[in-house]
Design an enzyme around this catalytic site. Structure first.
Site, PDB file in Angstrom:
ATOM      1  N   GLY A 151      43.827  17.344  28.881  1.00 19.68           N
ATOM      2  CA  GLY A 151      42.808  17.021  27.876  1.00 19.68           C
ATOM      3  C   GLY A 151      41.954  15.859  28.346  1.00 19.68           C
ATOM      4  O   GLY A 151      41.517  15.030  27.551  1.00 19.68           O
ATOM      5  N   ASN A 194      48.288  14.467  27.123  1.00 15.34           N
ATOM      6  CA  ASN A 194      47.373  14.017  26.072  1.00 15.34           C
ATOM      7  C   ASN A 194      46.741  15.170  25.296  1.00 15.34           C
ATOM      8  O   ASN A 194      46.396  15.007  24.125  1.00 15.34           O
ATOM      9  CB  ASN A 194      46.282  13.160  26.732  1.00 15.34           C
ATOM     10  CG  ASN A 194      45.034  13.030  25.876  1.00 15.34           C
ATOM     11  OD1 ASN A 194      44.998  12.254  24.926  1.00 15.34           O
ATOM     12  ND2 ASN A 194      44.004  13.811  26.186  1.00 15.34           N
ATOM     13  N   TYR A 209      50.338  20.081  12.382  1.00 23.14           N
ATOM     14  CA  TYR A 209      50.120  18.958  13.300  1.00 23.14           C
ATOM     15  C   TYR A 209      51.273  17.948  13.204  1.00 23.14           C
ATOM     16  O   TYR A 209      51.833  17.515  14.217  1.00 23.14           O
ATOM     17  CB  TYR A 209      48.785  18.281  12.963  1.00 23.14           C
ATOM     18  CG  TYR A 209      48.434  17.118  13.853  1.00 23.14           C
ATOM     19  CD1 TYR A 209      48.102  17.322  15.189  1.00 23.14           C
ATOM     20  CD2 TYR A 209      48.432  15.808  13.366  1.00 23.14           C
ATOM     21  CE1 TYR A 209      47.774  16.248  16.012  1.00 23.14           C
ATOM     22  CE2 TYR A 209      48.102  14.739  14.177  1.00 23.14           C
ATOM     23  CZ  TYR A 209      47.767  14.960  15.503  1.00 23.14           C
ATOM     24  OH  TYR A 209      47.451  13.896  16.308  1.00 23.14           O
TER      25      TYR A 209
HETATM   26  N1  LIG Z   1      42.045  10.307  17.895  1.00 22.42           N
HETATM   27  C1  LIG Z   1      43.031  10.005  17.093  1.00 22.42           C
HETATM   28  O1  LIG Z   1      42.836   9.337  16.052  1.00 22.42           O
HETATM   29  C2  LIG Z   1      44.440  10.431  17.411  1.00 22.42           C
HETATM   30  C3  LIG Z   1      45.474   9.954  16.585  1.00 22.42           C
HETATM   31  C4  LIG Z   1      46.782  10.331  16.865  1.00 22.42           C
HETATM   32  C5  LIG Z   1      47.066  11.144  17.930  1.00 22.42           C
HETATM   33  N2  LIG Z   1      46.030  11.614  18.703  1.00 22.42           N
HETATM   34  C6  LIG Z   1      46.394  12.496  19.799  1.00 22.42           C
HETATM   35  O2  LIG Z   1      45.761  12.055  20.980  1.00 22.42           O
HETATM   36  C7  LIG Z   1      45.476  13.170  21.807  1.00 22.42           C
HETATM   37  C8  LIG Z   1      43.987  13.163  22.170  1.00 22.42           C
HETATM   38  O3  LIG Z   1      43.234  13.166  20.962  1.00 22.42           O
HETATM   39  P1  LIG Z   1      41.643  12.964  20.958  1.00 22.42           P
HETATM   40  O4  LIG Z   1      41.314  12.307  19.685  1.00 22.42           O
HETATM   41  O5  LIG Z   1      41.209  12.356  22.228  1.00 22.42           O
HETATM   42  O6  LIG Z   1      41.192  14.489  20.850  1.00 22.42           O
HETATM   43  P2  LIG Z   1      39.809  15.187  21.268  1.00 22.42           P
HETATM   44  O7  LIG Z   1      39.716  16.447  20.462  1.00 22.42           O
HETATM   45  O8  LIG Z   1      38.675  14.244  21.170  1.00 22.42           O
HETATM   46  O9  LIG Z   1      40.037  15.557  22.805  1.00 22.42           O
HETATM   47  C9  LIG Z   1      41.078  16.425  23.156  1.00 22.42           C
HETATM   48  C10 LIG Z   1      40.788  17.075  24.502  1.00 22.42           C
HETATM   49  O10 LIG Z   1      41.838  18.033  24.717  1.00 22.42           O
HETATM   50  C11 LIG Z   1      41.236  19.253  25.135  1.00 22.42           C
HETATM   51  N3  LIG Z   1      42.093  20.380  24.752  1.00 22.42           N
HETATM   52  C12 LIG Z   1      42.218  20.951  23.534  1.00 22.42           C
HETATM   53  N4  LIG Z   1      43.052  22.001  23.599  1.00 22.42           N
HETATM   54  C13 LIG Z   1      43.459  22.092  24.886  1.00 22.42           C
HETATM   55  C14 LIG Z   1      44.320  22.980  25.576  1.00 22.42           C
HETATM   56  N5  LIG Z   1      44.920  24.009  24.957  1.00 22.42           N
HETATM   57  N6  LIG Z   1      44.527  22.765  26.894  1.00 22.42           N
HETATM   58  C15 LIG Z   1      43.916  21.741  27.549  1.00 22.42           C
HETATM   59  N7  LIG Z   1      43.070  20.881  26.942  1.00 22.42           N
HETATM   60  C16 LIG Z   1      42.855  21.057  25.626  1.00 22.42           C
HETATM   61  C17 LIG Z   1      39.890  19.296  24.440  1.00 22.42           C
HETATM   62  O11 LIG Z   1      38.982  20.185  25.098  1.00 22.42           O
HETATM   63  C18 LIG Z   1      39.464  17.845  24.514  1.00 22.42           C
HETATM   64  O12 LIG Z   1      38.749  17.563  25.704  1.00 22.42           O
HETATM   65  C19 LIG Z   1      45.908  14.412  21.022  1.00 22.42           C
HETATM   66  O13 LIG Z   1      47.201  14.793  21.437  1.00 22.42           O
HETATM   67  C20 LIG Z   1      45.926  13.922  19.595  1.00 22.42           C
HETATM   68  O14 LIG Z   1      46.794  14.659  18.785  1.00 22.42           O
HETATM   69  C21 LIG Z   1      44.739  11.281  18.461  1.00 22.42           C
END
Ligand SMILES: NC(=O)c1ccc[n+]([C@@H]2O[C@H](COP(=O)([O-])OP(=O)(O)OC[C@H]3O[C@@H](n4cnc5c(N)ncnc54)[C@H](O)[C@@H]3O)[C@@H](O)[C@H]2O)c1
Length: 266
Positions: A20, A97, A164
């Protein structure tokens, strides 16, 4: 690049896989590791975004390279890891990630919605972890580190994200299990549980933000850099004795939420 457990390694020759990695938290982690001297293999389903993100870090593709990858697909994961091994050698670190967090009310949720979230977040983490561990075992190496992505949602329930929350609670126990099972290979496995990290302008409404802020003792939302710093720490030698742990990066949200809800006593 075999190293005894506990021996600090220079970042210069190390390779980290960041799933990701095209944007948001994954991209910031890839950027910060790359700036520290790591070679980064950035994988993502979004082909255009990951290709341009990796090219921004290193147009030559020598120290940062993009791989088109759906983490929930077992065959693709095998193929992508083979390609990374051929480009960079045996990876030293894996950052699981990639994750998705769509809202679906429980009673309106389709089976495909459930499967997609569990498939990406939990199955994807398993598939990449297995591929990483197998590569290191086959090479006869000792050492390495994995950081998985949990969430405060894995500890504290919110309406509309039962799939989730279940996936992220699963990540916490998967992390602890891996720390036990991969110990003979010297691989440390930890997780982070980010709280509200703003990665996009349209991520939340102003009202949601204001309500949420009341539950964060640190009185601000998180940044991608807040998360990347903890991931860097967990991958590095300063965290050599940290294993099977999940670190909340939430400004105190999980610690203080119950009290805020209850209010003051007098
Ligand atoms: N942003 C937040 O507030 C937050 C909070 C808690 C946890 N998280 C976790 O952090 C991680 C990243 O979150 P983010 O906010 O950067 O998300 P985001 O949606 O901005 O980015 C996620 C990236 O993962 C890629 N992706 C999605 N499905 C995929 C797959 N099947 N295979 C490969 N790549 C894939 C997407 O194309 C994207 O580039 C996630 O695991 C999310 O659950 C985020």
């Amino acid at each position: 690049m075999s190293r005894p457990i506990g021996e600090a390694a220079s970042a210069a020759a190390r390779t980290a896989i960041v799933t990701g990695g095209a944007r948001s938290l994954g991209l910031e982690i890839a950027r910060e590791l790359h700036a520290e001297g790591w070679q980064v293999a950035m994988t993502d389903v979004d082909a255009d975004a990951v290709t341009s993100a990796a090219a921004d870090l290193d147009p030559s593709g020598k120290s940062a390279k993009a791989y088109i990858h759906d983490v929930s697909d077992a065959d693709q994961t095998e193929a992508v890891f083979e390609a990374i091994l051929s480009d960079f050698g045996i990876p030293d670190a894996l950052v699981n990630n990639a994750g998705i967090y769509p809202d679906h009310a429980l009673l309106d949720m389709e089976v495909r919605d459930w499967d997609r979230v569990i498939g990406t977040n939990l199955r994807g983490t398993f598939l990449c972890t297995r591929a990483f561990g197998r590569a290191r075992r086959e090479a006869g190496l000792v050492g390495g580190a994995i950081v998985n992505f949990a969430s405060t949602a894995g500890y504290s329930a919110r309406v509309g994200v039962s799939h989730y929350s279940a996936s992220k609670a699963g990540i916490v126990m998967f992390t602890k299990s891996c720390a036990q099972e991969l110990a003979p290979l010297g691989i440390r496995v930890n997780a982070v549980a980010p709280g509200l990290i703003l990665v996009r302008d349209d991520q939340i409404t102003p009202e949601y933000r204001d309500n949420y802020l009341q539950m964060i003792p640190r009185a601000r939302t998180g940044t991608a850099s807040d998360v990347a710093g903890v991931v860097r720490f967990l991958l590095g030698s300063d965290a050599d004795y940290v294993n099977g742990e999940c670190i909340a990066i939430d400004g105190g949200f999980l610690a203080g939420r119950a009290l805020v809800r209850a209010g003051t006593r007098s």
